[in-house]
Structures are given as structure tokens and as C-alpha cells.
Design a protein around this motif. Structure first.
Motif, PDB file in Angstrom:
ATOM      1  N   ALA A 371       0.846  -1.206   0.000  1.00 16.11           N
ATOM      2  CA  ALA A 371       0.000   0.000   0.000  1.00 16.11           C
ATOM      3  C   ALA A 371       0.875   1.248   0.000  1.00 16.11           C
ATOM      4  O   ALA A 371       0.610   2.222  -0.730  1.00 16.11           O
ATOM      5  CB  ALA A 371      -0.931  -0.020   1.209  1.00 16.11           C
ATOM      6  N   ASP A 372       1.940   1.230   0.806  1.00 19.77           N
ATOM      7  CA  ASP A 372       2.831   2.386   0.846  1.00 19.77           C
ATOM      8  C   ASP A 372       3.524   2.601  -0.503  1.00 19.77           C
ATOM      9  O   ASP A 372       3.661   3.738  -0.976  1.00 19.77           O
ATOM     10  CB  ASP A 372       3.875   2.193   1.961  1.00 19.77           C
ATOM     11  N   THR A 373       3.986   1.494  -1.121  1.00 20.21           N
ATOM     12  CA  THR A 373       4.672   1.591  -2.428  1.00 20.21           C
ATOM     13  C   THR A 373       3.738   2.134  -3.497  1.00 20.21           C
ATOM     14  O   THR A 373       4.116   2.976  -4.321  1.00 20.21           O
ATOM     15  CB  THR A 373       5.194   0.204  -2.858  1.00 20.21           C
ATOM     16  N   ALA A 374       2.489   1.639  -3.542  1.00 18.56           N
ATOM     17  CA  ALA A 374       1.524   2.103  -4.548  1.00 18.56           C
ATOM     18  C   ALA A 374       1.264   3.595  -4.401  1.00 18.56           C
ATOM     19  O   ALA A 374       1.145   4.329  -5.399  1.00 18.56           O
ATOM     20  CB  ALA A 374       0.224   1.312  -4.423  1.00 18.56           C
ATOM     21  N   GLU A 377       4.184   5.434  -5.955  1.00 16.78           N
ATOM     22  CA  GLU A 377       4.182   5.387  -7.418  1.00 16.78           C
ATOM     23  C   GLU A 377       3.141   6.349  -7.987  1.00 16.78           C
ATOM     24  O   GLU A 377       3.339   6.949  -9.047  1.00 16.78           O
ATOM     25  CB  GLU A 377       3.901   3.959  -7.898  1.00 16.78           C
ATOM     26  N   VAL A 378       2.010   6.474  -7.313  1.00 14.75           N
ATOM     27  CA  VAL A 378       0.972   7.402  -7.789  1.00 14.75           C
ATOM     28  C   VAL A 378       1.524   8.827  -7.829  1.00 14.75           C
ATOM     29  O   VAL A 378       1.309   9.583  -8.795  1.00 14.75           O
ATOM     30  CB  VAL A 378      -0.278   7.311  -6.890  1.00 14.75           C
ATOM     31  N   SER A 384       5.133  12.786 -13.693  1.00 10.50           N
ATOM     32  CA  SER A 384       5.500  12.491 -15.090  1.00 10.50           C
ATOM     33  C   SER A 384       4.450  13.017 -16.050  1.00 10.50           C
ATOM     34  O   SER A 384       4.759  13.518 -17.146  1.00 10.50           O
ATOM     35  CB  SER A 384       5.650  10.974 -15.290  1.00 10.50           C
ATOM     36  N   ARG A 385       3.180  12.924 -15.676  1.00  7.06           N
ATOM     37  CA  ARG A 385       2.106  13.402 -16.554  1.00  7.06           C
ATOM     38  C   ARG A 385       2.226  14.919 -16.757  1.00  7.06           C
ATOM     39  O   ARG A 385       2.033  15.443 -17.864  1.00  7.06           O
ATOM     40  CB  ARG A 385       0.751  13.050 -15.940  1.00  7.06           C
ATOM     41  N   GLU A 386       2.564  15.645 -15.723  1.00  6.30           N
ATOM     42  CA  GLU A 386       2.709  17.098 -15.848  1.00  6.30           C
ATOM     43  C   GLU A 386       3.852  17.449 -16.799  1.00  6.30           C
ATOM     44  O   GLU A 386       3.769  18.368 -17.607  1.00  6.30           O
ATOM     45  CB  GLU A 386       2.953  17.710 -14.464  1.00  6.30           C
ATOM     46  N   ASP A 530      -5.100   2.937 -11.159  1.00  2.00           N
ATOM     47  CA  ASP A 530      -4.813   1.577 -10.672  1.00  2.00           C
ATOM     48  C   ASP A 530      -4.008   1.631  -9.381  1.00  2.00           C
ATOM     49  O   ASP A 530      -4.215   0.820  -8.466  1.00  2.00           O
ATOM     50  CB  ASP A 530      -4.017   0.802 -11.735  1.00  2.00           C
ATOM     51  N   GLY A 531      -3.067   2.576  -9.235  1.00  3.42           N
ATOM     52  CA  GLY A 531      -2.244   2.667  -8.017  1.00  3.42           C
ATOM     53  C   GLY A 531      -3.087   3.021  -6.798  1.00  3.42           C
ATOM     54  O   GLY A 531      -2.903   2.455  -5.707  1.00  3.42           O
TER      55      GLY A 531
END
Length: 946
Positions: A371-374, A377-378, A384-386, A530-531
Motif C-alpha cells: 500500500a505504501d509503495t503504490a 508510485e501514484v 511524469s504526466r505534468e 490503478d495505483g
């Protein structure tokens, strides 16, 4: 004969190609260097293999490939055949396999296939090239050849070489017969000498003398053999008497020995009877001892008496007790094993609960970390999207401007690039066509200038007294200048399009990058969603696993307590089993004591049986001894009788008679041996004389046979000489007839296709020397003709030979397809039209299939079938496709116009006669009209030039 279908794989510029070749005229057209001639070379190679190549097999396989396949289907005399050739490169060499299949025949191997094709078509590879296949660049081959070379080519095509081969064979046969005849004459003289030598030896008188001596010796031998037989009878009678004496003497000796043996046996048997009495007494003592031992063992064994029934009863009692004890032990062991298994299973279950609890605790920890890793990543995906959105804004600013003056929006760069590439490709094809037309125009100008230099008309090739007519030459020069200007403009346009392509490349790359950014943004949106879902689900799963750990710990405690209770019950069952096993040991001890008593009972019974058996043996030996004593008395009486029967005087007399007979036999055997040797010598001499007589008679028979053979050889030599002369005369006569026919067909064909009126006829003498006669009767060597005239002359000669070959030595023969590779290189447009007429005439003479390689539009329009050849400039591979034949509208359109030397009406007549599917009568009328139009057009051109 005609070609039906051709399939190629990795043959020269062709990767994969398949084409049908129908009846009629098929034109293969395309740009220079596209691979048109390679299709004809493939057909030629399929028929004759390596003999059809100017180079090696390595040149056939496409560059960069290691194998090549060529398949040709063709029909000859109504029968279809299929030739398949495979080439494989390995170990710096090329392997060549070939098969030919037909309805009733199969050939394997390169040599067998080539020989079959040669026999089938009546021509080898050289003959095929000299007759049916006019290859590019060989237009002057027959003209430049010497008369001897030309004679050899034509003789080979018309099978006259076979007559020369037969004449040589007949000559060789005549020489061979002459050699054999001389040899046989020498052998006949040798036989005469041998017969004379044998007749002088008097063989028959010598034979009579030897046979008389042989008869005398044979009579002496018969007399001595009769006397010897009498002596042998006397010896045999004496031997019989002596043998009878020896037999009786031996019988007496044997009988004495038997008496002595019988006396010895009687004494030995009496001693054996005494030994048996002692054994019986010993056995009785052993029975008494065993009986005492049994009485002492009855009480410990629990027996009241020592007999078999008491022993069996005691054993049954012990077996019953043992069975009861073993059943109880078995039941207790089953209970014991069950308690132990239950305790072990409960322990394993408790361990399993503990393991599951540990795994659940670990999974809970892992889900918390997941949960912490996800969540982390979010956050990265959002960043990256920006960044991608910023890059897309920068690239979007590139569109809306202009590239080389052409405005381009997003989405239009790639289509614009393909449009420019197509334009550049079309310009390249246009440049190639202009270069080909320019090369042909330059060749015509060069040829015309050459004719002007030697004082001939550049249009008709005739000598001119005044100024030459150079109108056509000026037009050709103007056409060269026009084509050079057009070529320069096309090249400039190609450079301009290339510059536009280079300018639009950046926009295409930007357009591709924006598409990638759009895809990446969609992917990042999906990954962010998904994250977040993954983090929420992982936290919920970790809470569920913590509750599961608590439940598993409680189940572990309950299972361990139940396992301890089952272990206590197992220990109680083990103590009971130990007690029962002690009782089983006591039963086993009692059984051993009973077995000891039973063993002694059996031993006593065995000893009593032994005593009875020894007693019987002792009585039997006594009876046998009584019988031996009776037989001994009888043998003693027989011995006394034999001693009285032997007569010593008779034996002595027999020995004396035998000695005399043996001495006589030895003497007479020596004499018979001498007489036998003498008889053998005489018989050998008689045999030798008879062999000499047989040899003499055989020599006489051989002499008669050899005399007849010599007479036959003399007659055969005369016949072989006559046959050699016949073949020579026949070859000369056939060549004379062929020369006459070929001269006629050559003049007919040349008159048909030559539009000018400069020459009266062509002469071909018996030595195949060619001479062209002008209208004024002056002879002209063919090599003095212009380039175009030499091409027409060569085509005329080829077609004349082809017509003569079609008639054949034995009448009409199936002819191969007429193949013309670039026949119009040196021809002007007027003669190209005549070439079309020549092709039609050849079809009228039975040529069912004509294949032409050309890019001349006149020939293309006259074709029954069109094959287009194109080469990909990127891969350097050629492809062949079947093109649609032109319609009447195509014939009438401006696209089918000529260079102006022939009127449109003439063109229409020529093409309609070849293209339209009309009845033969109408087709004939069109052909006549077409010929008249061509003749009229040519006449007008000559008049205007003058």
C-alpha cells in the motif's frame, strides 16, 4: 512445341515469379535493366542447363541467396513435360539437380535430362540459339560467321550432321572389315601349313600298330588275373580254418576267465551277508537308546505317552493358545498405532496452525508495504504526466507554420511525406524513360551520321550523287536536344521534391512524438487510477489477515492439548502388548519340547524300517549266490567240451597252404604291375595319336569355315564401301536441296520486311556463301549493309532457317517457340511495322508461339499477351505481371501514336489486324489492307525525299 508456364525462385533478379505463356505473340516489356531477358534465359536454362549459360552456375543464383529453383512446363507434339532444376551453394561449390517428368517418361540428372530434350527437339543448345532464340547482341551472328561455320550450324539444325556421322561410321566399318579380312587371310595360310605338317606324320598307320600291341598285352593280363583269383581262393579257405581255430581258442580263454570271476563273486557276496548281520544288530541298539530318551522328556513336554496321537493333540492345543494370544496382541497394536497416529496428526495440525499464523502475519506486513509503495508510485506518475503535458505544448507550437511554403497542420505531415515520395518515384520513372528514349535517338543519329560519312542516304542507306536528304536526321537531332532539355528539367524537379522531403521530416518526427505523448498520458492516467485502487485494497487485506492470525493461535493451543491425551492412552496399550508377548514366548518353548519327542519317534520308526530292509537284502544275496553256483557248474562242463574239439594237425596244414598262396600272389602282382604299365603306355600313345587325328580333322573343318568367312568379308567390304559413297552423295544432294529451299525462303522473308527498293535478290551458293545483289546487278557483301539492314538480313536468314526446319527432313516437325530478344534496336518505325508483319507470316507457317522482349510500342500493340517487368530500386528485385491487352479505343487514342513516320490510318489497320478477335476471312482482308497502307506510305516517303 510451346512453353506453358514458368516458375522461378531466386533466379538472377527474381525472388519469386510465376507466369503463363499462352499461344500467339507474347511481348515482355519494361525499362532497360529490369530483367526482361532473364525470363528468356530462364526458359533456355531450364531446357539445356549449364550449356545455356555464358557464365557459371553461380551467376544464376540471386545475390545474397544460397539456392535457386527453376520450373518449366512445355508441350511438344501434344504431350506436356515438366522440367525442374534446383541449385544449391555450399562449401564453395554449386550443386545442380534436375528432373524431367512426362506422361510416359521420367529422367533424373542433368545429363539425362539434357540428352532427352536434345533428342526430343532435334537440336542441342547451340542449334536452338542459331534457329529459334535470337539473343540480344547477336543480331549479326550468322552474317559475321564464315561459310564453314554457317554450313556447320545449318547442317546441324537440319540433321545433316547425322549423315556425315553415318558416312564416317561406314568408312570406319570398311577399314575394320579390311583389317579383319587381312587377318583372316593370314590365319587361312597358317591353317594350310599346319594341315600339311600333320598329314606327313602317317597318323592312321601308327594308330593301327599301337592298337595291335595293346590287344596282346591285354590278353596276358587277363590270363595272369585268372590264375591269381585261384590263389586268392586257396588263401581265403586257409584263413577261414585258422579264424575258426582262433575263435574257439578265444572262447575257451573267455570261459576260463568267467569261471574264475564267478568263484570270486560268490566269496564276496558271502562276506557282504556277514556285514549286513552286523548292521542289523547296531540298529537294534540305537532303537533301545532312543526309547529311553523319550520316557525322560514326556513330563516337561506335557505328554502322557510317547505316540503320534498324543504329540498331535499337544501340538493342536499349543496352536490354539498361540492364535488367541496373537489376536489379542494384534488388536492392542492396532489401538496403539491409532493412538500414536492421532497424537502425531494433532501435533502436525497444531504446527500447521502455527505456520499459517506466521504466514498470515507476514502477508499482512507485505500488504501494508505494498500500500505504501503504490501510494509513492501514484505521486511519481502525477509528476511524469505534468512533464509530458509541458512537452506536448512545446511541440504543438511547431505546427501551423509552413514548410518550404506549404502550410502543414498536425496530422497532415505523414500523408504529405508519402505524397512527396510518390511524386519523386514518378519523376524517377519519367527520367528512366527519357534516358532510354534519348539513348535510342542518339544511336539513330550516330548511325545516320556514319552513313553520311560513307556517302549513303541516312534514311534508305543507298548511295546518293547529290546532296543527301537530311530532314529525318535533323528531326532526330532536334529530338535529342528536346529529350536532353526534358531530362534536365525532370532532374531539377526531382531535386526540389527531395528538398521538400527533407524539410518535412522534422514535422513527421514531431507528429510521431505527440502521438507517443498522447499514448503515454493515457497510460499514466490508467496507472494513477490503478495505483490508488491497489493501495486501498492492500490496506483492507492487511486488516483481514491480522484477524486470521488470532484465530489460528487459538486453534493451535486446542490441538496440542488433545495430542497429549492420546499419547497417554498409547503408553497404556504398549504395556498390555508386552505382557501378551511373554505368554507367546512360553507357548513357543513348550512347542520345542514336543518337537523333540516327535523327532525321536520318527528316528525310531526309520531305524525299524532300516532293520527290515537289511534283513531282506541279506536273504536276497543268499538266493543270488545259490544261482551263481549252478551257473558255475554249467560253465565248467562247457570248458571241458571245447578242449576236446581243437585239432592241431588240421591247423598246421591250413597254415602251409596259406603261405604258398600268398607267395604266388606276390609274384603274379609284380608281373601284372609291369603289364599294366605297358598297357597304360600303349593306351596313352593311342590317345595321343587319336587327338592328333581329331586336331587334323578340326583344322580341316576350320579351313573350310575360314575360307567361307574370307569370302563373306570380301563381300562385306565392298558393301561398306558402297554405303560410304551413298551417305556422302545423299548428304551432298540434301544440302543442295536445302540451299535451294533456304535461298527461296530467305528472299521471300527479306522482300516481306524490307521497305526500301534497293536490292533485287539474295544469293546462297552450295558452300553457304551469302551475296546481296543491288538493282543494277552489282553484288554486295552482307557486311557492307547498314546496321538496320544487317538486322533485317539476320532476321530474314533466321526466319528462313526456321521455316526450313519446320518442314523437317521427314516432313512437318514440331517447332520450338520463336524467341526474339530486343529485335528492334537498329530498326526505324517503318521496319518495326514490317517486323510485325513478319511475325504474323511466321505464325502462318506453323509457329504457334512467339515470345518477344521489347519496349517498342508498335510490338506491344501487336501482342496477343503482355507481360510487364518492373524492378524495385530498393531491393533490386524484379517482378513480372500480366498486363491487359489494348482495346480498339486504346488503338485509336493519342497514347498509341508513332513518331510520325507512319500515318494513323496505317497504325489502325496494323493493330486491328493483330488485336481484334475476328474471323479468319476478315483477318486476311485486314492483313492485305494493312500491307497496302504500309507500301503506299513508304512510297510517298521516298518520293518526298527525292
Amino acid at each position: 512445341m510451346r512453353f506453358d508456364r514458368l516458375e522461378l525462385r531466386n533466379f538472377k533478379p527474381y525472388g519469386d515469379a510465376s507466369l503463363e505463356l499462352p499461344d500467339g505473340v507474347t511481348v515482355i516489356h519494361g525499362l532497360n535493366g529490369s530483367g526482361k531477358s532473364s525470363l528468356l534465359q530462364a526458359c533456355f536454362f531450364a531446357l539445356y542447363g549449364a550449356r545455356a549459360l555464358d557464365g557459371t552456375l553461380d551467376d544464376v543464383i540471386t545475390n545474397g541467396e544460397e539456392e535457386s529453383d527453376i520450373d518449366l512446363w512445355f508441350t511438344h507434339a501434344g504431350t506436356q513435360y515438366h522440367i525442374s532444376r534446383q541449385l544449391r551453394e555450399y562449401d564453395n561449390r554449386t550443386d545442380h539437380d534436375c528432373t524431367l517428368e512426362g506422361p510416359d517418361t521420367t529422367r533424373d540428372g542433368v545429363r539425362d535430362t539434357r540428352q532427352f530434350v536434345t533428342d526430343l527437339l532435334r537440336m542441342d543448345a547451340n542449334a536452338f540459339v542459331n534457329c529459334a532464340y535470337v539473343r540480344q547482341g547477336e543480331v549479326n551472328k550468322l552474317i559475321n560467321a564464315t561459310a564453314t561455320e554457317r554450313q556447320a550450324m545449318i547442317d546441324e539444325l537440319l540433321q545433316l550432321g547425322k549423315l556425315e556421322e553415318y558416312r564416317e561410321r561406314a568408312g570406319q566399318a570398311r577399314l575394320g572389315v579390311d583389317d579383319i579380312l587381312e587377318n583372316r587371310r593370314g590365319a587361312l595360310e597358317t591353317l594350310e601349313e599346319q594341315i600339311d605338317a600333320k598329314e606327313q606324320r602317317g597318323l592312321y598307320d601308327r594308330l593301327n600298330e599301337l592298337q595291335s600291341q595293346l590287344s596282346t598285352v591285354s590278353d596276358d593280363i587277363a590270363n595272369y588275373e585268372q590264375q591269381r583269383e585261384a590263389a586268392v581262393e586257396t588263401r581265403e579257405e586257409a584263413d577261414e580254418i585258422l579264424e575258426t581255430y582262433r575263435e574257439k581258442r578265444a572262447e575257451l580263454d573267455d570261459l576260463t576267465t568267467e569261471i574264475q570271476d564267478a568263484e570270486t563273486t560268490i566269496r564276496e557276496v558271502e562276506a557282504e551277508r556277514e556285514s549286513l548281520a552286523e548292521q542289523i544288530e547296531t540298529a537294534r541298539d540305537s532303537v533301545a537308546t532312543l526309547t529311553d530318551e523319550m520316557r525322560d522328556r514326556l513330563d516337561p513336554a506335557g505328554l502322557e505317552s510317547a505316540d503320534e496321537s498324543a504329540v498331535d493333540a499337544r501340538r493342536s492345543e499349543l496352536d490354539t493358545r498361540e492364535e488367541q494370544l496373537r489376536e489379542e496382541v494384534s488388536e492392542l497394536r492396532v489401538d496403539l498405532e491409532g493412538y500414536r497416529n492421532q497424537a502425531e496428526n494433532l501435533t502436525d495440525r497444531a504446527d500447521d496452525f502455527a505456520s499459517q499464523a506466521e504466514q498470515a502475519a507476514e502477508q499482512a506486513t507485505e500488504f501494508t508495504a505494498e500500500a505504501d509503495t503504490a501510494a509513492a508510485e501514484v505521486e511519481e506518475h502525477v509528476e511524469s504526466r505534468e512533464q509530458l503535458e509541458d512537452e506536448a505544448d512545446q511541440l504543438g507550437q511547431l505546427f501551423g507554420d509552413t514548410a518550404e511554403g506549404v502550410p502543414v497542420s498536425r496530422g497532415e505531415a505523414t500523408p504529405r511525406k508519402e505524397e512527396l515520395r510518390q511524386t519523386r518515384s514518378e519523376i524517377r520513372e519519367e527520367i528512366a524513360g527519357i534516358e532510354s528514349d534519348l539513348e535510342n535517338a542518339r544511336q539513330r543519329v550516330t548511325e545516320a551520321e556514319r552513313l553520311l560519312e560513307i556517302g549513303k542516304c541516312p534514311e534508305c542507306g543507298q548511295d546518293v550523287e547529290e546532296s543527301p536528304h537530311t530532314d529525318q536526321l535533323e528531326e532526330d537531332r532536334a529530338r535529342v536536344d528536346s529529350l536532353e532539355t526534358a531530362l534536365e528539367e525532370s532532374r531539377s524537379e526531382r531535386e526540389e521534391v527531395t528538398a521538400q522531403l527533407e524539410a518535412i521530416e522534422d514535422l513527421v518526427e514531431a507528429e510521431d512524438r505527440l502521438a507517443e505523448i498522447d499514448d503515454a498520458r493515457e497510460l499514466l492516467d490508467e496507472r494513477i487510477s490503478d495505483g490508488e485502487t491497489t493501495a486501498q485494497q492492500a490496506r483492507e487485506r492487511a486488516a483481514e489477515l491480522q484477524e486470521r492470525v488470532t484465530e489460528l493461535r487459538e486453534q493451535e493451543t486446542e490441538a496440542r492439548e488433545a495430542a497429549a491425551a492420546k499419547r497417554e492412552e498409547a503408553e497404556e496399550s504398549a504395556g498390555r502388548v508386552e505382557s501378551l508377548e511373554d505368554d507367546l514366548a512360553a507357548v513357543e518353548t513348550a512347542r520345542e519340547r514336543v518337537d523333540a519327542v516327535a523327532e525321536r519317534l520318527e528316528r525310531v520308526a526309520e531305524l525299524e524300517d532300516t532293520i527290515e530292509r537289511l534283513r531282506d537284502n541279506r536273504e536276497s544275496l543268499a538266493e543270488q549266490n545259490d544261482l551263481r553256483k549252478e551257473q558255475l557248474a554249467e560253465k565248467r562242463e562247457t570248458r571241458d567240451d571245447l578242449r576236446a574239439a581243437v585239432d592241431d594237425d588240421q591247423i598246421e596244414k591250413a597254415r602251409s597252404s596259406r603261405k604258398q598262396a600268398v607267395s604266388y600272389i606276390e609274384d603274379v602282382d609284380d608281373e601284372l604291375e609291369k603289364l599294366g604299365s605297358r598297357r597304360d603306355e600303349l593306351q596313352s600313345a593311342v590317345g595321343g595319336v587319336e587327338q592328333d587325328i581329331d586336331a587334323l580333322e578340326q583344322l580341316q573343318d576350320d579351313r573350310e569355315s575360314l575360307f567361307e568367312r574370307v569370302s563373306a568379308l570380301e563381300s562385306l567390304k565392298q558393301e561398306a564401301s558402297q554405303l560410304e559413297t551413298t551417305y556422302s552423295n545423299l548428304r551432298t544432294e540434301l544440302r543442295r536441296q536445302n540451299v535451294s529451299s533456304l535461298e527461296r525462303t530467305l528472299n521471300e522473308v527479306f522482300e516481306l520486311i524490307y521497305v526500301n527498293d534497293a536490292y533485287s535478290h539474295i544469293e546462297l551458293d552450295n558452300q553457304y556463301e551469302l551475296t546481296v545483289y543491288q538493282k543494277d546487278g552489282q553484288p554486295l557483301d552482307p557486311e557492307q549493309l547498314s546496321g538496320g539492314e544487317r538486322a533485317l538480313f539476320n532476321l530474314s536468314l533466321r526466319c528462313g532457317i526456321y521455316r526450313l526446319l519446320a518442314e523437317g527432313i521427314e516432313g512437318a516437325a514440331p517447332t520450338p517457340p520463336l524467341i526474339l530478344d530486343e529485335p528492334t534496336v537498329f530498326l526505324d518505325s517503318g521496319h518495326v511495322a514490317r517486323l510485325v508483319t513478319l511475325v504474323e507470316e511466321m505464325r502462318g507457317f506453323g509457329v504457334g508461339q512467339v515470345i518477344i522482349v521489347s519496349h517498342d510500342e508498335e510490338l506491344v500493340s501487336a501482342a496477343d499477351g503482355l507481360l510487364s517487368v518492373e524492378k524495385n530500386p530498393t531491393t533490386n528485385r524484379s517482378t513480372v505481371t500480366k498486363s491487359q491487352t489494348p482495346t480498339v479505343a486504346d488503338v485509336m487514342s493519342d497514347d498509341w501514336d508513332t513518331d510520325g513516320t507512319v500515318s494513323p490510318l496505317c497504325v489502325v489497320w496494323c493493330r486491328l489486324g493483330n488485336r481484334l478477335d475476328i474471323r479468319p476471312a476478315v483477318r486476311l482482308a485486314l492483313t492485305v489492307a494493312r500491307g497496302a497502307a504500309v507500301a503506299l506510305e513508304c512510297h510517298l516517303t521516298v518520293c518526298l525525299a527525292r
